[in-house]
Motif scaffolding. Structure first.
Motif, PDB file in Angstrom:
ATOM      1  N   LEU A  90      32.336 -28.332 -15.983  1.00 28.30           N
ATOM      2  CA  LEU A  90      33.518 -27.483 -16.099  1.00 28.30           C
ATOM      3  C   LEU A  90      34.786 -28.315 -15.904  1.00 28.30           C
ATOM      4  O   LEU A  90      35.764 -28.164 -16.644  1.00 28.30           O
ATOM      5  N   GLN A  91      34.781 -29.201 -14.903  1.00 30.18           N
ATOM      6  CA  GLN A  91      35.928 -30.074 -14.658  1.00 30.18           C
ATOM      7  C   GLN A  91      36.150 -31.011 -15.842  1.00 30.18           C
ATOM      8  O   GLN A  91      37.285 -31.228 -16.276  1.00 30.18           O
ATOM      9  N   VAL A  92      35.076 -31.543 -16.373  1.00 36.62           N
ATOM     10  CA  VAL A  92      35.157 -32.442 -17.541  1.00 36.62           C
ATOM     11  C   VAL A  92      35.730 -31.707 -18.745  1.00 36.62           C
ATOM     12  O   VAL A  92      36.573 -32.240 -19.474  1.00 36.62           O
ATOM     13  N   ILE A 109      29.340 -52.607 -17.336  1.00 33.92           N
ATOM     14  CA  ILE A 109      28.967 -53.380 -18.521  1.00 33.92           C
ATOM     15  C   ILE A 109      27.896 -52.652 -19.331  1.00 33.92           C
ATOM     16  O   ILE A 109      27.878 -52.719 -20.565  1.00 33.92           O
ATOM     17  N   GLU A 110      27.000 -51.912 -18.660  1.00 41.54           N
ATOM     18  CA  GLU A 110      25.963 -51.160 -19.384  1.00 41.54           C
ATOM     19  C   GLU A 110      26.581 -50.038 -20.206  1.00 41.54           C
ATOM     20  O   GLU A 110      26.205 -49.827 -21.368  1.00 41.54           O
ATOM     21  N   ALA A 111      27.535 -49.308 -19.617  1.00 41.22           N
ATOM     22  CA  ALA A 111      28.189 -48.222 -20.352  1.00 41.22           C
ATOM     23  C   ALA A 111      29.016 -48.777 -21.500  1.00 41.22           C
ATOM     24  O   ALA A 111      29.041 -48.201 -22.601  1.00 41.22           O
ATOM     25  N   CYS A 112      29.677 -49.909 -21.270  1.00 37.93           N
ATOM     26  CA  CYS A 112      30.476 -50.523 -22.333  1.00 37.93           C
ATOM     27  C   CYS A 112      29.585 -51.018 -23.465  1.00 37.93           C
ATOM     28  O   CYS A 112      29.939 -50.914 -24.639  1.00 37.93           O
ATOM     29  N   GLN A 113      28.409 -51.553 -23.109  1.00 33.81           N
ATOM     30  CA  GLN A 113      27.470 -51.990 -24.143  1.00 33.81           C
ATOM     31  C   GLN A 113      27.021 -50.799 -24.994  1.00 33.81           C
ATOM     32  O   GLN A 113      26.926 -50.904 -26.227  1.00 33.81           O
ATOM     33  N   ALA A 114      26.778 -49.656 -24.348  1.00 33.85           N
ATOM     34  CA  ALA A 114      26.421 -48.453 -25.099  1.00 33.85           C
ATOM     35  C   ALA A 114      27.566 -48.018 -26.001  1.00 33.85           C
ATOM     36  O   ALA A 114      27.350 -47.591 -27.145  1.00 33.85           O
ATOM     37  N   PHE A 115      28.772 -48.108 -25.513  1.00 32.87           N
ATOM     38  CA  PHE A 115      29.976 -47.772 -26.287  1.00 32.87           C
ATOM     39  C   PHE A 115      30.085 -48.655 -27.528  1.00 32.87           C
ATOM     40  O   PHE A 115      30.289 -48.168 -28.655  1.00 32.87           O
ATOM     41  N   LEU A 116      29.908 -49.950 -27.337  1.00 34.86           N
ATOM     42  CA  LEU A 116      29.975 -50.876 -28.476  1.00 34.86           C
ATOM     43  C   LEU A 116      28.794 -50.672 -29.428  1.00 34.86           C
ATOM     44  O   LEU A 116      28.955 -50.764 -30.651  1.00 34.86           O
ATOM     45  N   ALA A 131      22.118 -41.530 -20.924  1.00 34.95           N
ATOM     46  CA  ALA A 131      22.395 -42.137 -19.623  1.00 34.95           C
ATOM     47  C   ALA A 131      23.886 -42.312 -19.360  1.00 34.95           C
ATOM     48  O   ALA A 131      24.314 -42.360 -18.199  1.00 34.95           O
ATOM     49  N   HIS A 132      24.690 -42.410 -20.428  1.00 36.31           N
ATOM     50  CA  HIS A 132      26.107 -42.759 -20.256  1.00 36.31           C
ATOM     51  C   HIS A 132      27.048 -41.763 -20.928  1.00 36.31           C
ATOM     52  O   HIS A 132      28.169 -42.110 -21.282  1.00 36.31           O
ATOM     53  N   ARG A 133      26.631 -40.505 -21.061  1.00 39.38           N
ATOM     54  CA  ARG A 133      27.438 -39.543 -21.808  1.00 39.38           C
ATOM     55  C   ARG A 133      28.856 -39.382 -21.265  1.00 39.38           C
ATOM     56  O   ARG A 133      29.823 -39.351 -22.036  1.00 39.38           O
ATOM     57  N   LEU A 134      29.005 -39.283 -19.953  1.00 43.74           N
ATOM     58  CA  LEU A 134      30.341 -39.060 -19.398  1.00 43.74           C
ATOM     59  C   LEU A 134      31.234 -40.283 -19.571  1.00 43.74           C
ATOM     60  O   LEU A 134      32.427 -40.156 -19.874  1.00 43.74           O
ATOM     61  N   ASP A 135      30.668 -41.471 -19.397  1.00 48.35           N
ATOM     62  CA  ASP A 135      31.443 -42.692 -19.642  1.00 48.35           C
ATOM     63  C   ASP A 135      31.829 -42.796 -21.115  1.00 48.35           C
ATOM     64  O   ASP A 135      32.949 -43.210 -21.450  1.00 48.35           O
ATOM     65  N   LEU A 136      30.912 -42.439 -21.993  1.00 52.65           N
ATOM     66  CA  LEU A 136      31.186 -42.500 -23.429  1.00 52.65           C
ATOM     67  C   LEU A 136      32.240 -41.475 -23.826  1.00 52.65           C
ATOM     68  O   LEU A 136      33.095 -41.753 -24.680  1.00 52.65           O
ATOM     69  N   GLU A 181      32.969 -35.781 -30.064  1.00 53.42           N
ATOM     70  CA  GLU A 181      32.314 -34.540 -30.447  1.00 53.42           C
ATOM     71  C   GLU A 181      30.814 -34.587 -30.170  1.00 53.42           C
ATOM     72  O   GLU A 181      30.206 -33.598 -29.751  1.00 53.42           O
ATOM     73  N   ALA A 182      30.189 -35.763 -30.393  1.00 54.95           N
ATOM     74  CA  ALA A 182      28.759 -35.910 -30.102  1.00 54.95           C
ATOM     75  C   ALA A 182      28.493 -35.719 -28.612  1.00 54.95           C
ATOM     76  O   ALA A 182      27.533 -35.040 -28.220  1.00 54.95           O
ATOM     77  N   CYS A 183      29.342 -36.293 -27.767  1.00 55.74           N
ATOM     78  CA  CYS A 183      29.211 -36.103 -26.313  1.00 55.74           C
ATOM     79  C   CYS A 183      29.430 -34.640 -25.940  1.00 55.74           C
ATOM     80  O   CYS A 183      28.699 -34.077 -25.111  1.00 55.74           O
ATOM     81  N   HIS A 184      30.430 -34.023 -26.559  1.00 55.24           N
ATOM     82  CA  HIS A 184      30.740 -32.616 -26.296  1.00 55.24           C
ATOM     83  C   HIS A 184      29.530 -31.732 -26.589  1.00 55.24           C
ATOM     84  O   HIS A 184      29.094 -30.936 -25.745  1.00 55.24           O
TER      85      HIS A 184
END
Length: 330
Positions: free
Chosen positions: A272-274, A213-220, A234-239, A253-256
């Protein structure tokens, strides 16, 4: 005349005048003066020609939003022997000024006596950071900026206060209310969900079980313009995963770009895997360079052995190809 007044430029909101009683040296630089959003300088140099420069002070504002200036500049001299003389520049229209060489006016007259450098700013514009046509700071820019700020504030309140939410997002550990129209505007995937008779449209619910829910809140918060740098880090990979899944290119692109900036021995194999999973070429190249060119591959041998056992075969082949190519260069 005091020493300070010899360098002071008098101003109104759009006019600057530098009065020089005597120019005894070959070079003089004014004190900074404020016009619009920027501090400015005038300089005069007397050699074979008489040169005047106008430029904004070096600052983060000038770097990020350099002024695009339209102005009329003239030189007015007076002496007991030759009387009053005025030379007017043909005029500058929509010229970007960032450094001291962007506007240089050289005249053949070598002035004697009192001199006034008169600059009338007809307009000052800035280009929006998001792209588009430059806007005047005296007309459209403040209105556009205020309108955008007010709209984002209202949009954020819609999410924070759950104002007329019409869709529920369920996560791995909770649920959040949102708005179909906002989600559909930002994501073609969401738009497709709500445009066809899918279960999300029928049930007014979206299941995002692979996010907390925290990562989703950041997404929204990103979608609604209420984003904070701390939650982004804190949530770059989830985002990144959500941006790829729901086709939000600017967030991806911002996460990249962010993931490229802090590669180290603890995270390089994960990054590297990501990069391979989400087709992030710049991140992949940076990880490869960090591991191979800088020799960090030898510092994480145990982790690398485990990585080789579980990683995608194509990615492993790319890594060994990079190692072989680098060794050939030595």
């Amino acid at each position: 005349m005091s020493a300070d007044s010899a360098y002071r430029v008098e101003t109104t909101p759009r006019l600057a005048q530098w009065r020089i009683e005597t120019l005894s040296s070959t070079y003089r630089k004014s004190n900074p003066f404020r016009i619009g959003l920027w501090n400015w300088f005038l300089t005069v140099e007397r050699n074979k020609q008489f040169c005047v420069k106008l430029y904004p002070e070096v600052s983060s504002l000038t770097r990020d939003q350099p002024p695009i200036a339209s102005f009329v500049i003239k030189l007015v001299s007076s002496s007991s022997s030759s009387g009053r003389k005025t030379i007017v520049h043909p005029g500058i229209c929509d010229k970007q000024l960032k450094n001291s060489d962007d506007f240089v006016w050289a005249v053949d007259t070598l002035f004697t006596g009192k001199l006034i450098i008169d600059v009338e700013f007809l307009d000052l514009k800035v280009a929006p950071s998001s792209g588009g046509e430059p806007a005047s700071i005296w007309t459209g820019y403040p209105i556009t900026k205020q309108s955008s700020f007010t709209a984002l504030t209202a949009l954020s309140r819609m999410l924070i206060d759950s104002i007329h939410t019409d869709i529920t997002i369920t996560t791995s550990d909770g649920s959040i209310g949102a708005h179909r129209a906002v989600l559909a505007t930002r994501s073609p995937v969401f738009h497709s969900m709500f445009s066809h008779n899918l279960k999300e449209k029928e049930l007014s619910m979206i299941n995002i079980s692979d996010m907390s829910i925290e990562a989703c809140q950041a997404f929204l918060n990103y979608i609604y313009g209420n984003f904070q740098a701390t939650e982004f880090m804190a949530h770059r990979l989830d985002l990144l995963r959500a941006a790829d899944k729901y086709d939000i290119a600017d967030l991806k692109e911002a996460c990249h770009e962010s993931l490229v900036e802090d590669i180290d021995t603890k995270n390089v194999l994960e990054r590297l895997q990501v990069s391979h999973l989400y087709r992030l070429n710049k991140l992949k190249a940076s990880c490869m360079r960090y591991l191979v060119n800088f020799g960090k591959v030898y510092e994480i041998r145990d982790e690398l052995n485990l990585f080789i056992q579980n990683a995608d075969r194509e990615l492993i082949a790319e890594m060994f190809q990079e190692i072989l190519s680098t060794w050939k260069g030595y």
